[in-house]
Enzyme design. Structure first.
Site, PDB file in Angstrom:
ATOM      1  N   LYS A 188       0.838  -1.204   0.000  1.00  0.00           N
ATOM      2  CA  LYS A 188       0.000   0.000   0.000  1.00  0.00           C
ATOM      3  C   LYS A 188       0.873   1.254   0.000  1.00  0.00           C
ATOM      4  O   LYS A 188       0.587   2.222  -0.710  1.00  0.00           O
ATOM      5  CB  LYS A 188      -0.931  -0.027   1.211  1.00  0.00           C
ATOM      6  CG  LYS A 188      -1.830   1.191   1.368  1.00  0.00           C
ATOM      7  CD  LYS A 188      -2.911   0.934   2.393  1.00  0.00           C
ATOM      8  CE  LYS A 188      -2.375   0.783   3.803  1.00  0.00           C
ATOM      9  NZ  LYS A 188      -2.055   2.086   4.436  1.00  0.00           N
TER      10      LYS A 188
ATOM     11  N   ARG B 144       2.641   5.923  -3.204  1.00  0.00           N
ATOM     12  CA  ARG B 144       3.720   6.777  -3.708  1.00  0.00           C
ATOM     13  C   ARG B 144       3.781   6.698  -5.235  1.00  0.00           C
ATOM     14  O   ARG B 144       3.942   7.709  -5.918  1.00  0.00           O
ATOM     15  CB  ARG B 144       5.054   6.342  -3.094  1.00  0.00           C
ATOM     16  CG  ARG B 144       5.204   6.734  -1.623  1.00  0.00           C
ATOM     17  CD  ARG B 144       6.253   5.855  -0.919  1.00  0.00           C
ATOM     18  NE  ARG B 144       6.576   6.321   0.419  1.00  0.00           N
ATOM     19  CZ  ARG B 144       5.829   6.123   1.484  1.00  0.00           C
ATOM     20  NH1 ARG B 144       4.673   5.478   1.356  1.00  0.00           N
ATOM     21  NH2 ARG B 144       6.195   6.561   2.669  1.00  0.00           N
TER      22      ARG B 144
ATOM     23  N   SER C  81       6.160  10.667   8.976  1.00  0.00           N
ATOM     24  CA  SER C  81       7.009  10.623   7.777  1.00  0.00           C
ATOM     25  C   SER C  81       6.201  10.911   6.519  1.00  0.00           C
ATOM     26  O   SER C  81       6.754  11.290   5.491  1.00  0.00           O
ATOM     27  CB  SER C  81       7.673   9.256   7.662  1.00  0.00           C
ATOM     28  OG  SER C  81       6.708   8.231   7.492  1.00  0.00           O
TER      29      SER C  81
ATOM     30  N   SER D 233      10.756   7.428  11.742  1.00  0.00           N
ATOM     31  CA  SER D 233      10.347   6.539  10.640  1.00  0.00           C
ATOM     32  C   SER D 233      11.156   6.766   9.365  1.00  0.00           C
ATOM     33  O   SER D 233      10.606   6.808   8.265  1.00  0.00           O
ATOM     34  CB  SER D 233       8.842   6.697  10.345  1.00  0.00           C
ATOM     35  OG  SER D 233       8.078   6.448  11.488  1.00  0.00           O
TER      36      SER D 233
ATOM     37  N   ASP E 111       4.231   0.584  12.435  1.00  0.00           N
ATOM     38  CA  ASP E 111       3.062  -0.123  11.919  1.00  0.00           C
ATOM     39  C   ASP E 111       3.033  -1.602  12.297  1.00  0.00           C
ATOM     40  O   ASP E 111       1.988  -2.248  12.180  1.00  0.00           O
ATOM     41  CB  ASP E 111       2.975   0.017  10.394  1.00  0.00           C
ATOM     42  CG  ASP E 111       2.359   1.338   9.970  1.00  0.00           C
ATOM     43  OD1 ASP E 111       1.811   2.049  10.827  1.00  0.00           O
ATOM     44  OD2 ASP E 111       2.427   1.665   8.766  1.00  0.00           O
TER      45      ASP E 111
ATOM     46  N   ARG F 108      -3.988   3.715  18.950  1.00  0.00           N
ATOM     47  CA  ARG F 108      -3.690   2.290  18.881  1.00  0.00           C
ATOM     48  C   ARG F 108      -3.157   1.734  20.202  1.00  0.00           C
ATOM     49  O   ARG F 108      -3.346   0.549  20.495  1.00  0.00           O
ATOM     50  CB  ARG F 108      -2.713   2.010  17.743  1.00  0.00           C
ATOM     51  CG  ARG F 108      -3.381   2.105  16.380  1.00  0.00           C
ATOM     52  CD  ARG F 108      -2.436   1.899  15.231  1.00  0.00           C
ATOM     53  NE  ARG F 108      -3.196   1.722  13.986  1.00  0.00           N
ATOM     54  CZ  ARG F 108      -2.658   1.749  12.781  1.00  0.00           C
ATOM     55  NH1 ARG F 108      -1.359   1.939  12.629  1.00  0.00           N
ATOM     56  NH2 ARG F 108      -3.407   1.568  11.706  1.00  0.00           N
TER      57      ARG F 108
ATOM     58  N   ARG G 110      -5.693  -2.743  11.368  1.00  0.00           N
ATOM     59  CA  ARG G 110      -4.614  -3.487  12.023  1.00  0.00           C
ATOM     60  C   ARG G 110      -5.082  -4.161  13.314  1.00  0.00           C
ATOM     61  O   ARG G 110      -4.531  -5.184  13.716  1.00  0.00           O
ATOM     62  CB  ARG G 110      -3.413  -2.588  12.283  1.00  0.00           C
ATOM     63  CG  ARG G 110      -2.838  -2.001  11.008  1.00  0.00           C
ATOM     64  CD  ARG G 110      -1.390  -1.580  11.142  1.00  0.00           C
ATOM     65  NE  ARG G 110      -0.965  -0.846   9.965  1.00  0.00           N
ATOM     66  CZ  ARG G 110      -0.672  -1.372   8.793  1.00  0.00           C
ATOM     67  NH1 ARG G 110      -0.764  -2.689   8.630  1.00  0.00           N
ATOM     68  NH2 ARG G 110      -0.294  -0.628   7.773  1.00  0.00           N
TER      69      ARG G 110
END
Length: 406
Positions: A21, A26, A144, A171, A290, A321, A364
């Site tokens: 992803k 990008r 980031s 990151s 992540d 999270r 997640r």
């Protein structure tokens, strides 16, 4: 509600996960900036489909729902679309996630961006301008994605552009991934102690093959760790990956007993024979936040006391999270402690029978807990949040023997 179990805790199979992803998103921005680029193995995740649709839209109002990456990347992209006026909005949670570091960096160089509701947060109104600045200044320790958004659009400027970091960088692997994609299309990137400089060039026609997603692979590492026996092949993974979450391989070998063998176009996972897990460990995940949820749940299921640090960005994701992890692990009898940037597993006791995992609109949360079904039956509320990044997740679980009931 989805009920998940496995009759044998033995998994064998070959899994084809779609493109990263992160790389896909990008690549889509670069393809819009340089139409001569062609993309292969694009992600089929909701976030990527939303970004692709937004880039092709003629509407004056774009809704990216929960897609945080799309919000950041499109803010920078539309700021450069001379003569185009766009309202960029998202879900209620998206309107609680800050975007001001990127907005202010763009504004300082002439971009016309207004906050439509709350200062520093989406929704935004963007009036595209012709920009070609030689310098941006932005904090390096918040996300980031802000810096990546600037790196991507800077590749289209007529002159070199330095993006200066006003704080310590977080990151970095995600920025190195961005740099690697830029360099593949011929754009020179130079990292410096306090920033990164982009040197634009004439981009030739090129096919960019997107590697499969390492964040999604992390759940399979967790499954191999928690299984009684396991051998899994994951397709379309490359040696020397530039995805930050490729660190999963070393982490799971060291702490959880998962052996990874890398080939030219796939990785094979199996359990290390007679592996003795540590009683405790501490790990800094500043570069790879992540995979923190996956690591935390694996450690909890294996009853390993663990301290994970470098997690300050997790509070501004789809949900907080750290708080969500703490709440759901408590159902399994796992006592934890959280701070602004750390998550610690302290002790273990008897948990609930057939616990129901709340997902908090966070893909997640559903996927990091799914491997626990190799140890006991669990249920997952709002299970289809997985489509945000891994739409075929449950189909792939069925391929290796998981039983799924709705």
């Amino acid at each position: 509600m989805l009920h998940l179990s496995h009759p044998s805790a033995v998994i064998h199979g070959e899994i084809n996960i779609s493109g990263s992803k992160s790389e896909s998103n990008r690549g889509l921005i670069l393809q819009k900036l340089f139409p001569q680029i062609r993309l292969e193995n694009l992600s089929n995740a909701d976030d990527t489909l939303l970004l692709e649709k937004a880039l092709d839209s003629d509407s004056g109002e774009i809704d990216i729902h929960h897609a945080g990456t799309a919000m950041r990347f499109l803010t920078a992209y539309f700021a450069l679309c001379q003569g185009k006026k766009i309202i960029l909005k998202g879900s209620e949670r998206m309107h609680q996630r800050p975007v001001y570091p990127l907005v202010e960096a763009l504004r300082e160089q002439g971009a016309k961006i207004d906050y439509l509701e709350n200062e520093k947060f989406p929704p935004l109104q963007i009036q595209g301008q012709r920009l070609s600045p030689s310098n941006f200044s932005i904090p390096g320790n918040i996300s980031s994605q802000y810096i990546t958004a600037l790196m991507l659009v800077a590749s289209r400027f007529a002159k070199p552009c330095k993006i200066s970091f006003t704080t310590e960088l977080t990151s970095r692997p995600y920025l190195e991934m961005t740099a690697a994609l830029l360099e593949k299309i011929g754009v020179k990137v130079n990292f410096e102690p306090n920033g990164v400089t982009i040197y634009p060039t004439h981009v030739l026609p090129i096919n960019l093959k997107i590697e499969s997603d390492w964040s999604s692979a992390s759940y399979w590492f967790s499954m191999v760790a928690l299984a009684e026996k396991a051998e899994v092949k994951l397709l379309h993974y490359f040696p020397n990956s530039r995805q930050g979450d490729a660190a999963t391989g070393k982490i799971y070998q060291l702490y959880f007993g998962v052996e990874m063998e890398a080939s030219e176009n796939f990785i094979s996972l199996k359990k290390i024979p007679h592996f003795q897990p540590p009683k405790n460990f501490e790990l800094d995940l500043n570069a790879t936040p992540d995979i923190a949820q996956t690591i935390a749940v694996t450690a909890a299921a294996m009853k390993i006391k663990t301290k994970l640090t470098g997690l300050h960005t997790l509070k501004i994701k789809e949900t907080d999270r750290l708080a969500a992890l703490q709440s759901e692990l408590q159902k399994f009898g796992v006592e934890t402690k959280i701070t602004d940037d750390s998550f610690e597993i302290l002790s273990f006791s008897q948990g609930l029978k057939n616990p129901v995992i709340e997902t908090y609109n966070d893909h997640r949360m559903a996927m990091c807990f799914a491997p626990w079904a190799l140890r006991e039956k669990i249920s997952i509320a709002d299970p289809m949040v997985v489509t945000k990044s891994y739409p075929n997740f449950y189909e792939d679980l069925e391929k290796v023997g998981f039983i799924i009931n709705l």
